[in-house]
Design an enzyme around this catalytic site. Structure first.
Site, mmCIF file in Angstrom:
data_model
loop_
_atom_site.group_PDB
_atom_site.id
_atom_site.type_symbol
_atom_site.label_atom_id
_atom_site.label_comp_id
_atom_site.label_asym_id
_atom_site.label_seq_id
_atom_site.Cartn_x
_atom_site.Cartn_y
_atom_site.Cartn_z
ATOM 1 N N CYS A 181 76.417 64.871 -48.698
ATOM 2 C CA CYS A 181 76.273 65.705 -49.860
ATOM 3 C C CYS A 181 74.840 65.352 -50.658
ATOM 4 O O CYS A 181 74.329 65.275 -51.544
ATOM 5 C CB CYS A 181 77.150 65.395 -50.741
ATOM 6 S SG CYS A 181 78.887 65.884 -50.455
ATOM 7 N N SER A 182 73.653 65.062 -49.619
ATOM 8 C CA SER A 182 72.555 64.774 -50.066
ATOM 9 C C SER A 182 71.509 65.879 -49.869
ATOM 10 O O SER A 182 71.755 66.869 -49.231
ATOM 11 C CB SER A 182 71.903 63.596 -49.113
ATOM 12 O OG SER A 182 70.610 63.558 -49.376
#
Length: 716
Positions: A444-445
């Site tokens: 989720c970066s």
């Protein structure tokens, strides 16, 4: 010490009403929204003492540290990680939300404490400053009204002390807050926040709720029917969501999207209470669906991190029909294992096996994982792409430092380097499992250092070795989203927006064996080199043909000057090579071919453009039963016309004629007694026929004992 609401209403009503009016102006959309927000504020009566203690511990670890020359409020030593104990999920969620709110308004709260002369206080040590700030935020959020005390609650001395101290200065605190709003020209405290934080909160508040369906307990159609009974309407897309509506996700067939304003109402539905619908970030559903698409029946999957039990349960639901087992790594304690088993049992999951070792501690040759074909890798990441950080921390057991990073809008270089190095080591370790055929990597970066660069470095490392096929990137199997900028050819990416959280997804699959991409000619050449063709000549390249004798070219012409499929030549030559007798068909006998059209044979004759040698003629598959005298007569006739027959030969074209099993006798070399063959008879050749339509046998002098076909199958 405040204990009842009746004592609060008459105290400093003018200040309270003033702050209340500004609080109601926080929502700018419509009258209905304002009324709903105001009702929510009025209902706030404070929290249990334990929630304040946990929120203060969380805030102590994530608060913004200032330069020494600017430090006016001291928070004590935060080098030791606090031990958090929560009564239930609600207490845990509220504790993190309260700590995150205190973090966002830390500067404002410190300014209020200093302006009102409430801080510093000799009776309050630095270790309790975090509790002071957290409770101050909650007090102003309740418009400086007293907290309702619950009789069944066990009191905490520190909480009661701070509460009594703040309440005694509530007038000064309210006045200091009013002066801060005037100073910043802000209608409410939300407008004091930096613009980037305000936009982030607006985006998070508008983010649709992502829910997946637990088909262990309910079908999709039953969910649709129940939602319709409860007044929900199904719409086509996310842009159509409004009030009591929902839509299907465009990537995952079992995921529903709801308006964010319905969160509390949805969680109170029986569908959620019975674990039929489960709330989770969409990025995890994308990863699970990508992994499930790579599995075949009986394949097993490795989940490298415990993470959220919802992700594991979703994987179990999707793999139920394929009889796959799921191995979950990193379940350290027996208490945690018992908790997970209880959760999975309640959700109906049965194909999950827990491993206490961390993923990197498990060897690639571990006998328990030899049937595993896919690895689902969801490493710890910076998480700046998530929409709701509190939900992400709670569901994924993430680090509370995510709250500080989200507030600052970035991650320190040191932390980013540590995360990227750990992610690379885990991905390279996954590539060492020789039996595994695919790896799903998801974060989720928003940083390339954690996404594309990690994957690129892992592929360039070559850690999988030379004994197995290397990995390559392949696109996910689900359809790409409508926004073409959200995905690339090999990666799937979604930027944080008002309709989705940020997500990065990469699928690494082993390259196919090079033999799968070989041409038919290459396959035949490889088979001939291994001696599997029984001496069959394979077509050579042009350079090789120049070095070969002309007889090789004649053999190639049997299939139509090399234009027919090579597999037909293979089957043709493999069938006839086991019989060594050659058939010499005379011109006189072949002239009677037109009388044989009365038979049921559908074999067509074609004449060769180029003459061929005797070795290129087909061999006899099965010999029909005839008298020896007739064979001798035709032997003499054939010998007499052999020279002229060389100039004109009949070339056979392979066709497929499948007849039922028959009993076909042939003449034995030991005598005329026929030997019975129990194999089905596939006639794929033509020869000279008599007037009666019968096929004449070849000369007896050239008849040899045939061998049994190694591949009794129809010709192509």
């Amino acid at each position: 010490m405040p204990g009842s609401k009746s004592n609060l209403v008459s105290l400093h009503e003018d200040v309270i009403n003033d702050t209340s009016d500004f609080s109601e102006m926080k929502i700018s959309d419509g009258k209905g929204s304002v009324e709903k927000r105001t009702m929510t504020l009025i209902k706030k009566n404070g929290y249990h003492d334990s929630i304040y203690i946990n929120a203060a511990k969380i805030f102590q670890g994530i608060h913004t540290e200032k330069h020494k020359d600017r430090i006016l409020v001291r928070y004590g030593d935060d080098s030791v990680s606090p031990m958090l104990t929560f009564k239930d999920e609600y207490s845990q969620r509220v504790s993190y939300e309260l700590a995150f709110s205190a973090l966002k308004y830390q500067d404002l709260l410190e300014e209020i404490l200093l302006d009102s002369c409430v801080y510093p206080c000799q009776s309050i040590p630095d270790e309790l400053t975090s509790l002071l700030v957290v409770m101050l935020y909650d007090l102003q959020d309740r418009k400086f009204q007293g907290r309702e005390i619950f009789d069944e609650e066990e009191p905490v001395a520190e909480v009661r002390k701070i509460e009594h101290y703040l309440y005694s200065f509530r007038t000064k605190l309210a006045a200091a807050l009013a002066r801060c709003r005037i100073k910043h020209d802000a209608l409410s405290i939300e407008y004091i926040l930096p613009e980037t934080i305000r936009k982030q909160e607006q985006r998070a508040s508008a983010l649709p709720l992502c829910v997946w369906i637990n088909t262990f307990k309910i079908s999709l159609q039953d969910v649709f029917r129940d939602l319709k009974k409860k007044g929900f309407t199904r719409v086509e897309s996310v842009s159509d969501l409004d009030r009591y509506t929902y839509c299907m996700d465009q990537h995952c067939h079992d995921v529903l999207l709801f308006p964010s304003s319905l969160k509390e109402e949805l969680l109170n539905l029986d569908l959620f209470a019975d674990c039929k619908l489960l709330l989770q970030d969409k990025s995890r559903s994308l990863a699970v669906h990508s992994a499930q698409a790579l599995l075949n029946t009986g394949d097993e999957i490795i989940v490298a991190h415990v993470g959220s039990h919802l992700t594991i349960a979703h994987m179990s639901v999707l793999t139920n029909d394929t009889m796959s087992r799921i191995f979950v790594c990193g379940v350290k304690s027996s208490a945690k294992a018992a908790e997970l088993r209880n959760l999975f049992s309640h959700m109906g999951c049965k194909n999950i096996q827990l491993l206490h070792e961390d993923f990197t501690e498990i060897g690639p040759t571990d006998p328990r994982l030899q049937k595993a074909k896919v690895i689902l890798l969801l490493p710890q990441c910076s998480g700046l792409g998530v929409g709701n950080p509190v939900d992400f921390i709670l569901n994924e057991h993430g680090d509370a430092g995510l709250l500080r990073d989200l507030f600052q809008g970035s991650v320190s270089e040191d932390k980013l380097g540590i995360l990227a190095e750990r992610q690379l080591n885990e991905l390279m370790h996954a590539m060492k499992f020789n039996k595994v055929q695919a790896i799903v990597y998801c974060t989720c970066s928003v940083y390339p250092e954690e996404n594309e660069l990690v994957v690129k470095k892992a592929l360039e490392s070559g850690v999988e070795g030379n004994k197995v096929q290397p990995y390559r990137l392949i696109p996910p199997v689900f359809s790409t989203c409508s926004n073409s900028e959200a995905s690339t050819e090999t990666f799937f990416k979604m930027e944080p927006s008002e309709i989705s959280s940020g997500c990065f997804l990469a699928i690494l699959a082993r390259e196919k064996d090079s033999s799968e991409n070989l041409s038919v000619k290459d396959i035949l050449a490889r088979a001939a080199a291994k001696g599997l063709l029984g001496g069959i000549v394979v077509e050579k390249s042009k350079e090789e043909e120049k070095k070969q004798p002309k007889v090789t070219q004649h053999r190639r012409n049997i299939t139509g000057s090399g234009t027919e499929p090579k597999i037909a030549e293979l089957l043709h030559r493999q069938t006839v090579s086991d019989i060594k007798a050659e058939v010499s068909v005379s011109k006189a006998v072949s002239n009677t071919q037109h009388n044989a059209n009365r038979t049921n044979s559908s074999v067509q004759l074609k004449k060769s453009i180029n003459p061929v040698s005797n070795t290129a003629l087909p061999k006899v598959l099965k010999h029909t039963s005839h008298s020896s005298s007739m064979g001798k007569a035709y032997e003499r006739q054939t010998l007499a016309r052999k020279a002229r027959a060389e100039r004109k030969r009949v070339v056979l074209k392979p066709v497929e004629i499948v007849l039922p099993p028959v009993i076909t006798p042939y003449i034995s070399p030991q005598g005329n007694k026929p030997r019975i063959s129990t194999h089905p008879c596939f006639h794929g050749w033509t020869g000279a026929k008599g007037l009666s339509g019968r096929i004449f046998p070849p000369p007896l002098s050239e008849v040899v004992k045939p061998t049994v076909l190694s591949h009794p199958r129809p010709w192509l």
